[in-house]
Design an enzyme around this catalytic site. Structure first.
Site, PDB file in Angstrom:
ATOM      1  N   LYS A   1      43.868  48.903  47.752  1.00  0.00           N
ATOM      2  CA  LYS A   1      44.912  48.088  47.143  1.00  0.00           C
ATOM      3  C   LYS A   1      46.175  48.921  46.923  1.00  0.00           C
ATOM      4  CE  LYS A   1      41.757  45.166  44.424  1.00  0.00           C
ATOM      5  NZ  LYS A   1      42.162  43.829  44.926  1.00  0.00           N
TER       6      LYS A   1
ATOM      7  N   ARG B   1      32.637  38.400  46.955  1.00  0.00           N
ATOM      8  CA  ARG B   1      31.729  37.450  47.621  1.00  0.00           C
ATOM      9  C   ARG B   1      30.487  38.165  48.175  1.00  0.00           C
ATOM     10  NH1 ARG B   1      36.535  35.792  51.462  1.00  0.00           N
ATOM     11  NH2 ARG B   1      37.580  36.446  49.539  1.00  0.00           N
TER      12      ARG B   1
ATOM     13  N   ASP C   1      38.094  44.825  50.618  1.00  0.00           N
ATOM     14  CA  ASP C   1      38.646  44.300  49.362  1.00  0.00           C
ATOM     15  C   ASP C   1      38.219  42.855  49.118  1.00  0.00           C
ATOM     16  OD1 ASP C   1      40.040  44.430  46.987  1.00  0.00           O
ATOM     17  OD2 ASP C   1      41.961  43.862  47.886  1.00  0.00           O
TER      18      ASP C   1
END
Length: 518
Positions: free
Chosen positions: A282, A356, A352
C-alpha cells in the site's frame, strides 16, 4: 456510569442537572413547561430574549432556576416538532452528554422520553439514550503517559418521565435500557480493540481477549494454531500469514443460550490486525489506519459480549480468522496459486485483496456448525467507501429473507446498511486461466466482485456479507474506531428472539430473555 428510569416531575428532582427539550419557535416540551410554570415564566422569559430558538442540537445551561430543586437546568433544541426523526433525536442526546461532560455535574435527570420521534416508541428512545450516553462518554487514552482530558464527573443518569407507566411499558423500558447498556458496552469493546496499536493488538492478543470473555461468561472457545490450519487445508488463510512473524489464529467463540439442539447464527469477522498490502504494498500515506483492518473481528467480539451480557435466548458462534498481512522473503507473491479449505484453487493476483482469502477459509470452517445463518463482517473494499461513503455499510446476501432481516435491524438500530446485488454475471470478472478463481475482479464493481468471491464458499447455508470499510472507523481529527456494526448485529439477534415490528422499535418481553450471568 449508572442508568435508571424514574417517574416524577422535573421541578422536584434533586439532581445536579435536569434536562428538558425545546422545539423550534420556542415551543416547550411538557418537562420544560413544568419547569417554566414552577419558575413563574422564567424559562419563557429567557427564550423571549433570543438566547435559544430550539434549533436541533443547540443547548443552553441555566443556573438557579427559581422553585426548582436541581442545581442546573439544561435546555436542548429538538428542531421542528413535526419533523423530529431518528437523526434529530440522536443528535440531541449527543449534545446533552457533551454539555454535561463540560460541567461538574455528577448526576443528571433527562426528560427526553416524552419527545415525539416519528415512528418510534418509548423503548426505542430509552435504548438510544443508553447507547448514545455510553458512546458520548467514551475515551481512549490508555496508551498515553499523561491524560489530556480529565475524566468526566458524570456517574449517574436518570431517565425521567412525567406520566405514569403501565406495567408493560415499565418492563419494556427496563428491558430496552439493559439492551442499550449491553450494546454500548459491546461498542466500547470493539472501539478499544480497533484503537489499540497494531504492535499490541496482534492475532495472539485477539485470541487472549476471546479467552478472557469465555472465562467471564462461561463460553466455549477454540483457538486454532498454524499447524491446525495446515491440517485442515486452510491454504488461503495461511497464504496471507506467510510474510508475518506473528502467528495466525482462527478463533471460535461459542455462546449457547438458545435451544440445546438449535442451529446457531454464526458471525465471521475479518481479523487482519495490520494490513500493509503484502507484496502488493500500500502507499505510505495513512497506512497507520490499516490497524483498523480487524474491525470486523472487533465487532464480532463486541456483539458476542453484548449478547452474553443480556443473556439472549439464542445460539451464536463468533469465528475470527486473525493474521497480519506483511511483505517478506516468505510472503505470498502475485501470481501464486493456493488451495483453500473448500478445495477450490485461487490465483492471488493482488496480495492486498487478502481479506477475502482469510474469510473464505473461515466460511468453509463454519460449515461444521450447521448454521441457521452466517454473516461475515469485514473492512473489505475501498470500493464500498466510494459507493456508500461513511454512512451505510454494504450488504450483500444469497438469501432475500436474511437480507431483509438485516436491513430491518439496521433501521431499528440506526446503524445503516444498503443492499447491493450479487448477480451471477459479476462472477465472469473472477475468472482465472490458471486456477478455479482469481482473488480480484478488476476495478469495476469492486465491492460486488469481492462478495461474489466469498459467495463461492457459502453454497451450503444462508449467508450475508457486511462490508464495513466506510463505517468501521473515522479519519482526521476524530480518528478512531466507531464500534459499528455492533448495534446492527445485536439488534438483528434481539429481533430473532422476540416479535418485533419494524416500525415501532419494540424490544419484546423480559420473559423471553435467558438469565444473564452478570
Amino acid at each position: 456510569m449508572k442508568f435508571n428510569i424514574k417517574n416524577g416531575t422535573p421541578e422536584k428532582q434533586r439532581s445536579a442537572c435536569v434536562v428538558a427539550g425545546i422545539f423550534e419557535q420556542q415551543k416547550l416540551t411538557p418537562a420544560a413547561e413544568a419547569l417554566d410554570k414552577s419558575a413563574n415564566g422564567y424559562i419563557t422569559g429567557i427564550l423571549s430574549r433570543g438566547d435559544m430558538k430550539g434549533k436541533a442540537g443547540a443547548t443552553l445551561m441555566l443556573h438557579n432556576v427559581p422553585n426548582s430543586a436541581c442545581e442546573r437546568v439544561l435546555l436542548v433544541g429538538l428542531g421542528k416538532e413535526q419533523e423530529l426523526g431518528d437523526k434529530g433525536y440522536r443528535d440531541a442526546v449527543r449534545a446533552v452528554f457533551k454539555a454535561l461532560s463540560d460541567t461538574g455535574a455528577a448526576d443528571a435527570t433527562l426528560f427526553l422520553l416524552e419527545a415525539p420521534v416519528k415512528n418510534r416508541d418509548l423503548s426505542w428512545k430509552v435504548l438510544q439514550i443508553a447507547v448514545g450516553g455510553l458512546e458520548s462518554m467514551y475515551r481512549f487514552d490508555r496508551l498515553k503517559s499523561k491524560v489530556e482530558e480529565a475524566e468526566p464527573k458524570l456517574q449517574k443518569i436518570t431517565l425521567g418521565i412525567i406520566k405514569s407507566l403501565t406495567e408493560e411499558e415499565q418492563t419494556a423500558s427496563e428491558e430496552a435500557l439493559q439492551q442499550g447498556l449491553a450494546v454500548g458496552d459491546g461498542m466500547s469493546l470493539a472501539k478499544d480493540l480497533g484503537n489499540l496499536a497494531p504492535n499490541i493488538c496482534t492475532p495472539t492478543y485477539l485470541a487472549e481477549q476471546a479467552m478472557n470473555m469465555a472465562k467471564t461468561y462461561k463460553l466455549k472457545v477454540t483457538v486454532l494454531e498454524q499447524k491446525d490450519m495446515e491440517d485442515l487445508g486452510m491454504g488461503a488463510l495461511l497464504a496471507v500469514a506467510r510474510g508475518s512473524r506473528q502467528p495466525p489464529k482462527l478463533i471460535a467463540l461459542e455462546y449457547w443460550g438458545g435451544a440445546k439442539k438449535g442451529k446457531p447464527v454464526v458471525l465471521v469477522g475479518k481479523g487482519v490486525t495490520f494490513d500493509t498490502g503484502g507484496i502488493s504494498l500500500k502507499p505510505a500515506g495513512e497506512m497507520d489506519e490499516m490497524k483498523y483492518d480487524m474491525c470486523g473481528a472487533a465487532s464480532v467480539l463486541g456483539t458476542v459480549h453484548a449478547v452474553a451480557k443480556m443473556g439472549l435466548p439464542i445460539n451464536v458462534v463468533g469465528i475470527i480468522p486473525a493474521t497480519e498481512n506483511m511483505p517478506g522473503g516468505n510472503a505470498t507473491k502475485p501470481g501464486d496459486v493456493v488451495t483453500s479449505m473448500s478445495g477450490q484453487t485461487i490465483e492471488i493476483l493482488n496480495t492486498d485483496a487478502e481479506g477475502r482469502l482469510i474469510l473464505c477459509d473461515a466460511l468453509a470452517y463454519t460449515e461444521r456448525y450447521e448454521p441457521e445463518a452466517v454473516i461475515d463482517i469485514a473492512t473489505l473494499t475501498g470500493a464500498c467507501v466510494i459507493a456508500l461513503g461513511h454512512v451505510a455499510s454494504g450488504l450483500l446476501s444469497n438469501d432475500d429473507e436474511l437480507a431483509r432481516e438485516l436491513l430491518d435491524a439496521s433501521e431499528r438500530a440506526v446503524d445503516r446498511a444498503w443492499r447491493l446485488p450479487l448477480f451471477d454475471e459479476y462472477q465472469e470478472q473472477l475468472k482465472s486461466n490458471f486456477a478455479d478463481v482469481a482473488n480480484i475482479g478488476g476495478r469495476a464493481a469492486g465491492t460486488i466482485t469481492a462478495a461474489c468471491f466469498l459467495a463461492r464458499f457459502t453454497k451450503k447455508y444462508r449467508w450475508a456479507h457486511l462490508d464495513i470499510a466506510g463505517t468501521a472507523w473515522k479519519s482526521g481529527k476524530e480518528k478512531g474506531a466507531t464500534g459499528r456494526p455492533v448495534p446492527l448485529l445485536t439488534q438483528f439477534l434481539i429481533s430473532r428472539t422476540t416479535r418485533q415490528p419494524g416500525s415501532t422499535g419494540e424490544t419484546g418481553s423480559r420473559k423471553n430473555r435467558r438469565k444473564s450471568k452478570e
